[in-house]
Design a protein around this motif. Structure first.
Motif, short mmCIF file in Angstrom:
data_model
loop_
_atom_site.label_atom_id
_atom_site.label_comp_id
_atom_site.label_asym_id
_atom_site.label_seq_id
_atom_site.Cartn_x
_atom_site.Cartn_y
_atom_site.Cartn_z
N ALA A 1 0.83 -1.21 0.00
CA ALA A 1 0.00 0.00 0.00
C ALA A 1 0.87 1.26 0.00
CB ALA A 1 -0.92 0.00 1.22
N SER B 1 -5.13 0.68 -2.58
CA SER B 1 -5.59 -0.15 -1.47
C SER B 1 -6.01 -1.54 -1.89
CB SER B 1 -6.75 0.55 -0.76
OG SER B 1 -7.78 0.88 -1.68
N LEU B 2 -6.80 -1.66 -2.94
CA LEU B 2 -7.36 -2.96 -3.32
C LEU B 2 -6.25 -3.94 -3.69
CD1 LEU B 2 -10.12 -4.30 -3.53
CD2 LEU B 2 -10.21 -3.65 -5.94
N ILE C 1 -4.38 -5.16 -0.55
CA ILE C 1 -5.12 -6.14 0.25
C ILE C 1 -5.03 -7.52 -0.39
CG2 ILE C 1 -7.38 -6.76 1.18
CD1 ILE C 1 -8.07 -3.76 1.10
N VAL D 1 -13.39 -2.84 -1.76
CA VAL D 1 -12.28 -2.68 -0.80
C VAL D 1 -12.66 -3.26 0.55
CG1 VAL D 1 -10.85 -1.02 0.43
CG2 VAL D 1 -11.30 -0.70 -2.00
N GLY E 1 -11.06 -6.42 2.44
CA GLY E 1 -10.56 -6.31 3.80
C GLY E 1 -11.07 -7.44 4.69
N GLY F 1 -8.19 -3.99 9.34
CA GLY F 1 -9.26 -3.14 8.84
C GLY F 1 -10.64 -3.50 9.35
N PHE G 1 -7.92 0.77 4.48
CA PHE G 1 -9.00 0.02 3.82
C PHE G 1 -10.15 -0.29 4.77
CE2 PHE G 1 -5.74 -2.99 5.18
CZ PHE G 1 -6.45 -3.96 5.86
N VAL H 1 -12.68 4.33 3.70
CA VAL H 1 -13.01 4.20 2.28
C VAL H 1 -14.23 5.04 1.92
CG1 VAL H 1 -13.79 2.57 0.52
CG2 VAL H 1 -11.96 1.92 2.08
N SER I 1 -8.87 6.30 -1.30
CA SER I 1 -8.70 5.92 0.10
C SER I 1 -7.25 6.08 0.55
CB SER I 1 -9.16 4.47 0.33
OG SER I 1 -8.45 3.58 -0.51
#
Length: 500
Positions: A65, A71-72, A75, A362, A366, A411, A455, A460, A470
């Protein structure tokens, strides 16, 4: 103009080669990392937890990240790494099973429906001209940048029933005004997010209070039926909520200046670029907005919000039923006033769902990472490692620090406590520590994780509603969240010795 395809290809070749080289290096780099996880997984005997290795997927997620600012992707890197650690041969099967379990999870279904319906409701309010009218009326009375930021914080406190509602409704209603006074979308997201979870934990009439009160009863922290009483007793000890509110009002009032990446965001906004680069869609579609008188628009904005809050309270703090009731009410109200046709109302609701697809993805990813961490035994390992250092005096501070780190890494501000409460509550009872103080430390950790994690759901949604990514929001917000966490840790040290 030169249209020779050979020359065109030759001209493009120098650009393509470095790009392909970078991609090849990235593929090799991540392949090596995943091979490393597979090797570590082969060292596991199969009996017991993964120990220190259980922390590695969360660490990889944070590293990716930071490097990619996405973010996606970060993760999913952590999810794949965790599955590699468990069984590299069955990664695809494990990913499929994990996806199915998350999709079939009642909490995920609730989040998807709530986020989608809230997005649809706000899109209707946007296209019906209500949000613009609300902003115009505020603009008549608020004449300064400081007043705009303080008003944003005040609205965040008023919308206390749920952090989802806060994150989306306040950001949508304040964007026009913050743009007028050249306040960056990142700062708007920070102001909104800081009055989401930190406020919700301090109010007993909120989704957080209802959820955690029931969880406390289930885990023996108090007698059946007394969960809400214990929760209310713990409110004065929810230090992070109080301190986060203090910090955000200091920022809004101009007492505390811009820290870290927020300096760059605000400098860009002062040059007229309030929307950060890389934002594909700035919130909701405002094309074809109906112009109504400011007073009518204000009524059309406040009535649905009042119905939303009232219905949620009536249905025992269920935001899904509140959002459903408010959406039906708003559709009838706007159709009756001929603001939007029935087809436009349905399209607005569906388009609102579409806008929320990325935030929903997202949040779901998470939850997948949280499930992987649970399978690896990350939370019990961290708590077991903490146990030798526990004492009555240090319990609140250590519980806050450790659980804040766990929630930040996963998260999951709610789900992680299903695992941790059966361990933490007996510890507090064995040490005869004040239960309200212990609960205050736990809720403070939950609020910090929700506030700071890039996340988490409220992060988000605050970013989506404000019009930034995010990662842009989390990166500019983290200095303030860490400042609040540091002060909170010291506060719990003092409280631990005072109540020992």
């Amino acid at each position: 103009m030169n249209t020779n395809p050979t020359l065109t290809a030759e001209a493009l070749a120098p650009q393509r080669q470095p790009d392909l080289s970078r991609r090849s290096k990235a593929i090799l780099f991540y392949s090596a990392i995943m091979a490393g996880f597979a090797y570590l997984g082969s060292l596991h005997s199969g009996d017991g937890g993964y120990g220190l290795f259980s922390l590695l997927p969360a660490v990889l997620t944070l590293c990716v990240a930071i490097v990619t600012r996405r973010s996606l992707e970060a993760i999913f890197a952590g999810v794949i790494a965790g599955l590699m650690l468990q069984n590299p041969v069955e990664v695809v099967t494990g990913l499929g099973d994990l996806s199915m379990s998350v999709v079939m999870n009642e909490t995920i279904a609730w989040i998807v429906l709530v986020c989608g319906m809230m997005g649809g409701l706000i899109n209707i309010l946007e296209r019906g001209g209500s949000v613009v009218s609300f902003g115009e009326i505020l603009a008549r009375r608020i004449k300064t940048k400081r007043g705009t930021m303080l008003t944003t914080c005040a609205l965040g406190i008023l919308v206390f029933i749920d952090d989802y509602l806060n994150s989306l409704a306040v950001s949508a209603s304040m964007k026009t005004l913050t743009d007028k006074y050249k306040i960056s979308r990142e700062k708007l997201a920070y102001l909104v997010d800081s009055t989401a979870a930190p406020v919700c934990i301090l109010v007993p009439i909120s989704t957080w209070a209802v959820y955690f009160a029931a969880l406390l009863e289930e885990n023996g922290a108090t007698a059946a039926g007394d969960g809400m009483s214990l929760y209310i007793d713990a409110i004065p000890f929810m230090a992070y909520g109080w301190i986060a509110l203090l910090v955000v009002f200091l920022v809004a009032g101009g007492v505390l200046g811009n820290l870290g990446a927020m300096k760059q965001a605000e400098r860009r906004a002062q040059q007229g670029e309030t929307i950060p680069p890389g934002v594909v869609m700035d919130g909701f579609d405002t094309s074809g907005i109906k112009r109504v008188s400011p007073i009518v628009g204000l009524i059309n904005f406040l009535l649905p919000m009042a119905v939303l809050v009232g219905a949620s309270v009536y249905y025992e703090i269920d935001l899904l039923l509140g959002a459903l009731t408010a959406s039906l009410f708003t559709m009838v109200l706007y159709y009756w006033q001929s603001l939007l046709s029935f087809g436009q109302l349905v399209d607005s609701m569906l388009d609102g769902f579409k806008v929320m697809l990325h935030p929903i993805a997202v949040v779901c990813a998470g939850f997948m990472l949280k499930d992987v961490n649970d399978q690896l035994g990350m939370t019990p390992y961290i708590i077991d490692a903490l146990t030798p250092y526990l004492s009555r005096e240090l319990l609140p501070a250590l519980v806050f620090a450790v659980m804040a780190a766990v929630v930040f890494a996963t998260g999951s501000s709610w789900g992680v406590f299903v695992v941790s409460l059966p361990i933490v509550i007996p510890m507090a009872q064995a040490l005869d520590m004040s239960m309200p103080l212990t609960v205050g430390a736990l809720l403070s950790a939950s609020a910090f994780g929700s506030h700071a994690c890039f996340f988490s759901d409220s992060t988000v949604l605050s970013a989506q509603g404000s019009g930034c990514t995010s990662m842009q929001h989390a990166w500019t917000q983290i200095p303030y969240a860490v400042l609040g966490a540091a002060i909170t840790f010291v506060a719990f040290l003092i409280l631990g010795f005072a109540f020992a």
